[in-house]
Design a protein around this motif. Structure first.
Motif, PDB file in Angstrom:
ATOM      1  N   PHE A  23       0.816  -1.216   0.000  1.00  0.00           N
ATOM      2  CA  PHE A  23       0.000   0.000   0.000  1.00  0.00           C
ATOM      3  C   PHE A  23       0.850   1.267   0.000  1.00  0.00           C
ATOM      4  N   GLY A  24       2.122   1.172   0.398  1.00  0.00           N
ATOM      5  CA  GLY A  24       2.981   2.344   0.459  1.00  0.00           C
ATOM      6  C   GLY A  24       4.243   2.018   1.223  1.00  0.00           C
ATOM      7  N   PRO A  25       5.209   2.931   1.258  1.00  0.00           N
ATOM      8  CA  PRO A  25       6.472   2.689   1.955  1.00  0.00           C
ATOM      9  C   PRO A  25       6.243   2.314   3.417  1.00  0.00           C
ATOM     10  N   HIS A  26       6.979   1.316   3.887  1.00  0.00           N
ATOM     11  CA  HIS A  26       6.762   0.835   5.249  1.00  0.00           C
ATOM     12  C   HIS A  26       7.474   1.664   6.298  1.00  0.00           C
ATOM     13  N   ASN A  27       8.443   2.490   5.888  1.00  0.00           N
ATOM     14  CA  ASN A  27       9.258   3.210   6.870  1.00  0.00           C
ATOM     15  C   ASN A  27       8.854   4.676   6.995  1.00  0.00           C
ATOM     16  N   THR A  28       7.582   4.961   6.755  1.00  0.00           N
ATOM     17  CA  THR A  28       7.058   6.310   6.941  1.00  0.00           C
ATOM     18  C   THR A  28       5.831   6.255   7.832  1.00  0.00           C
ATOM     19  N   ASP A  29       5.443   7.422   8.323  1.00  0.00           N
ATOM     20  CA  ASP A  29       4.246   7.515   9.151  1.00  0.00           C
ATOM     21  C   ASP A  29       3.044   7.987   8.351  1.00  0.00           C
ATOM     22  N   THR A  30       3.135   7.913   7.037  1.00  0.00           N
ATOM     23  CA  THR A  30       2.032   8.359   6.185  1.00  0.00           C
ATOM     24  C   THR A  30       0.797   7.501   6.432  1.00  0.00           C
ATOM     25  N   PRO A  31      -0.349   8.107   6.761  1.00  0.00           N
ATOM     26  CA  PRO A  31      -1.569   7.326   6.977  1.00  0.00           C
ATOM     27  C   PRO A  31      -1.984   6.583   5.711  1.00  0.00           C
ATOM     28  N   LEU A  32      -2.377   5.355   5.868  1.00  0.00           N
ATOM     29  CA  LEU A  32      -2.848   4.549   4.744  1.00  0.00           C
ATOM     30  C   LEU A  32      -4.183   3.930   5.126  1.00  0.00           C
ATOM     31  N   PRO A  33      -5.275   4.674   4.964  1.00  0.00           N
ATOM     32  CA  PRO A  33      -6.599   4.192   5.413  1.00  0.00           C
ATOM     33  C   PRO A  33      -6.989   2.851   4.811  1.00  0.00           C
ATOM     34  N   ALA A  34      -6.666   2.638   3.538  1.00  0.00           N
ATOM     35  CA  ALA A  34      -7.042   1.370   2.903  1.00  0.00           C
ATOM     36  C   ALA A  34      -6.335   0.193   3.579  1.00  0.00           C
ATOM     37  N   TYR A  35      -5.063   0.394   3.889  1.00  0.00           N
ATOM     38  CA  TYR A  35      -4.301  -0.646   4.599  1.00  0.00           C
ATOM     39  C   TYR A  35      -4.893  -0.904   5.979  1.00  0.00           C
ATOM     40  N   ASP A  36      -5.156   0.168   6.735  1.00  0.00           N
ATOM     41  CA  ASP A  36      -5.695   0.019   8.082  1.00  0.00           C
ATOM     42  C   ASP A  36      -7.046  -0.683   8.063  1.00  0.00           C
ATOM     43  N   GLN A  37      -7.893  -0.331   7.115  1.00  0.00           N
ATOM     44  CA  GLN A  37      -9.210  -0.962   7.021  1.00  0.00           C
ATOM     45  C   GLN A  37      -9.098  -2.434   6.645  1.00  0.00           C
ATOM     46  N   THR A  38      -8.166  -2.737   5.742  1.00  0.00           N
ATOM     47  CA  THR A  38      -7.979  -4.134   5.330  1.00  0.00           C
ATOM     48  C   THR A  38      -7.542  -5.000   6.502  1.00  0.00           C
TER      49      THR A  38
END
Length: 453
Positions: free
Chosen positions: A283-298
């Motif tokens: 869903f996106g880089p693993h070493n950042t704090d960028t929110p990833l709503p799709a990942y969190d919901q999954t």
């Protein structure tokens, strides 16, 4: 050669003594992060400076602040959770009995060093009790609990020892043939329910215990003890309600906050899970704090669903073994369910290894698997804090990241293997005569006597 009761007594004492030494070492390791000078709210100034690089971090010391433990607020009664997910008013993120233990550790404490020491004094007897029970059940195998690295690393990392003691106590009670079968099953269910009120996971073990009691009749007729199974389930539910209801009635929001906090927790860099290291990069880089709503919901949907599937598979495979052998392997199924939870839950904290160690003691597991798991755990248990320290210091974290990945994926692969190995395992030494049948099924007269309460 089966070790007799008189022989197991001194062995249990040795296991207790060695466990005590391991916990002293564990406390001294954590206490390196605590001590003067303190700031105005009792935090050791050295804590934030060395907690990661020196691997002396503990949740116990961290949570001296942020949960109003330093203010000696009794948990849950006036608390809640804010709109941004912060616990307030004395609520903590654990079930009520763990919260009460945290409060007890804070009584009389004025600094995080006091709190760490007082908490260690409260927790240590549970570690010693676990060593004694394992010694009585398995003899020398109990030393795996007493002298393995996890007890040193994690005994005082969080509030794990009481819940582990409750799980082992349930198995220990089921070994006491002097107590009528149904009565000990009910006591075991109460102990597992108390464990649920400490850290939740032992509540899952009630299901295989119910199946074990239900199928206690054995024999070719496959008669079921429905009444005994209902009694076990009712005892567990009643205990959970009795423990939680007073808190919920006094302050529902404060009581509910712990569950809401865990429900909302994200599978981020602090969780050491396969979800963060395996799924998040998609869903996106693993070493950042960028929110990833799709990942969190999954993860929020798939993780609990797969945990339930793992539980169902373990229960079903246990039932198939019962149909082949005539007795339901409730301890083995419990161990497999724990593997499923550890693998698939969105949080896999390093100290959870302590949950698994008693099953390494109780069940015949190849030593190669046990050693490999402990090595992978050691890699993660040390590497993750070094990794965090490198990230904070903005130095090259590559080596420590490799240790973390080795620990995460090593444990994950081994948990898959252990899931099935546990389901096929036998007890290292029978905890009860009925747990590992050596002859034909019991006669109807013996079954009737065993059902008495």
């Amino acid at each position: 050669m089966v070790i007799g009761v008189r022989q197991r007594t001194p062995i249990a004492a040795i296991a207790v003594g060695l466990a005590g030494l391991a916990m002293v070492a564990g406390y001294l390791q954590k206490a390196r992060c605590a001590g003067p000078p303190f700031n105005e709210v009792g935090r050791s100034l050295i804590f934030d400076r060395i907690k990661d690089t020196q691997v002396c971090y503990s949740d116990i010391q961290l949570l001296w602040l942020g949960r109003e433990i330093n203010l000696h607020v009794f948990p849950y009664l006036t608390g809640g959770i804010s709109s941004d997910g912060k616990l307030i008013g004395g609520s903590v993120e654990y079930p009520v009995l763990s919260g009460v233990l945290m409060w007890l550790g804070g009584v009389g404490s004025h600094t995080d060093a006091d709190f760490l020491l007082h908490s260690a004094l409260i927790l240590a007897p549970f570690g010693l009790l676990t060593a004694w029970m394992l010694g009585r059940l398995t003899g020398w195998w109990a030393l795996l609990w007493s002298i393995s690295p996890p007890l040193v690393l994690y005994a005082f990392h969080n509030w794990e020892l009481p819940v582990i003691a409750m799980s082992v106590a349930a198995i220990f009670v089921m070994s006491l043939e002097s107590i009528p079968f149904r009565r000990r099953a009910v006591i075991a269910a109460v102990l597992l329910a108390v464990g649920f009120c400490l850290k939740l996971y032992p509540g899952a073990f009630v299901l295989p215990l119910i199946a074990y009691v239900l199928t206690r009749g054995g024999g070719a007729e496959r008669r079921y003890d429905v009444r005994g199974a209902v009694m076990v389930g009712a005892a567990a539910v009643t205990t959970v309600v009795a423990v939680n209801l007073p808190f919920a009635l006094i302050s529902y929001e404060g009581w509910r906050a712990s569950f809401t906090f865990q429900q909302n927790r994200l599978a981020d860099i602090t969780t050491n899970s396969i979800w963060y290291w395996g799924l998040r990069p998609l869903f996106g880089p693993h070493n950042t704090d960028t929110p990833l709503p799709a990942y969190d919901q999954t993860v929020g949907i798939v993780s609990p669903l797969l945990v339930c599937v793992a539980f169902a598979v373990a229960l079903r495979l246990g039932w198939l073994r019962y149909q082949r052998e005539g007795l339901y392997p409730w301890i083995q199924v419990s161990a497999a369910m724990l593997c499923g939870f550890l693998l698939l839950h969105k949080v896999h904290s390093p100290q959870y290894t302590l949950w698994l160690v008693p099953f390494f003691v109780l069940l015949r597991v190849p030593w190669g698997l046990v050693a490999a798991y402990l090595v992978a755990d050691l890699s993660l248990g040390i590497g993750v804090f070094k990794y965090f320290g490198a990230l904070v210091a903005q130095t090259d974290p590559t080596t420590y990241e490799l240790l973390v990945k080795f620990g995460v994926w090593g444990r994950a692969g081994l948990l898959i293997v252990l899931f099935f190995v546990f389901l096929r395992a036998t007890l290292r030494r029978p905890a009860t005569a009925e747990a590992e049948p050596a002859g034909p099924p019991p006669s109807d007269a013996k079954v009737a006597a065993g059902r008495g309460i």
